[in-house]
Write an enzyme that holds these catalytic residues in place. Structure first.
Site, mmCIF file in Angstrom:
data_model
loop_
_atom_site.group_PDB
_atom_site.id
_atom_site.type_symbol
_atom_site.label_atom_id
_atom_site.label_comp_id
_atom_site.label_asym_id
_atom_site.label_seq_id
_atom_site.Cartn_x
_atom_site.Cartn_y
_atom_site.Cartn_z
ATOM 1 N N VAL A 91 9.846 9.573 -9.106
ATOM 2 C CA VAL A 91 9.649 8.291 -8.727
ATOM 3 C C VAL A 91 8.505 8.172 -7.813
ATOM 4 C CG1 VAL A 91 10.946 6.379 -7.482
ATOM 5 C CG2 VAL A 91 12.273 8.026 -9.041
ATOM 6 N N LYS A 92 7.742 6.856 -8.063
ATOM 7 C CA LYS A 92 6.438 6.505 -7.455
ATOM 8 C C LYS A 92 6.864 5.561 -6.413
ATOM 9 C CE LYS A 92 1.994 6.736 -9.329
ATOM 10 N NZ LYS A 92 1.028 6.278 -10.479
#
Ligand code: E4P
Length: 229
Positions: A91-92
């Site tokens: 997840v960014k």
């Protein structure tokens, strides 16, 4: 991936959400993962869940998918949903106060976070302390405003080594083969690049010239002797 000294080799990620580019590059056997961002996902026109699922079918490695919420609670919610798409999803989260808060919460749940839009060593320290799996310093965008972007990668490498932080350094916003070489010299764990830059890494005029010479020398002897025989 272990190198011949038993350490870790630099990983090459492709900075694209385009499936054709990913298929072409993975066939070369040198792609270790993928980074995407909202701009790259929007360019392909499919909903992010669908696009990331398709990318995961092509590349077996870390695939970064970015949240678009601006508040920590929204980022955590989106982050959990993105992480459910596939085990390889990272997840960014952006390097804002809310992004760091979300990074800390998601990391505690065992969800791997790539903290993006990093432009200073102080920001990189915050990401590492929040338990980020990856930090993404943006080299090209710093160059664009007159700074030496690669100095940021070099500084983060020293700081993380000083304290043995496990956060991987991903040199992002790379625009040319020189950027890739400098990122590797600086000791970045990962270099992410557009397809065009990966393709350019192959090029050298002496390779082309050498092949021409070898094959014409070969043809002169073997083609003609075959023809004579
Ligand atoms: C990295 O994760 C980013 O998607 C990317 O490297 C941004 O590159 P750009 O500055 O060329 O848009």
């Amino acid at each position: 991936m272990l190198n011949w000294l038993g350490g870790f080799a630099v990983k090459f990620f492709l900075d694209t959400a385009n499936l054709d580019e990913l298929k072409k590059a993975t066939a070369w056997g040198v792609v270790d993962g993928v980074t995407t961002n909202p701009t790259l996902i929007a360019r392909e026109g499919r909903p992010i869940e669908e696009q990331i699922r398709l990318i995961c079918e092509i590349v077996d490695g870390d695939i970064s998918a970015e949240v678009v919420a601006r508040d920590a609670a929204g980022m955590v919610k989106e982050g959990r949903e993105l992480a459910r798409i596939h085990k390889n999803v990272v997840v960014k989260c952006p390097l804002t106060r809310d992004g760091i808060r979300a990074t800390s919460a998601l990391s505690k749940e065992g969800i791997r976070v790539n903290v993006t839009l990093c432009f200073s060593p102080a920001q990189a320290l915050l990401a590492a302390k929040a338990g980020a799996y990856i930090i993404s310093p943006f080299v090209g965008r710093l160059d664009d405003v007159g700074a030496i972007g690669m100095d940021l990668v070099r500084d983060i490498t020293v700081i993380y080594r000083n304290y043995d932080f496990k956060t991987q350094i991903l040199a992002a916003s790379l625009r040319s083969p020189i950027h890739v070489i400098e990122a590797a010299l600086a000791g970045a764990h990962i270099a992410t690049m557009p397809f065009k830059v990966l393709d350019m890494l192959f090029n050298h005029p002496l390779t082309d010239k050498g092949i021409e010479q070898f094959l014409s020398d070969w043809e002169k002897v073997f083609h003609e002797s075959h023809a004579a025989g």
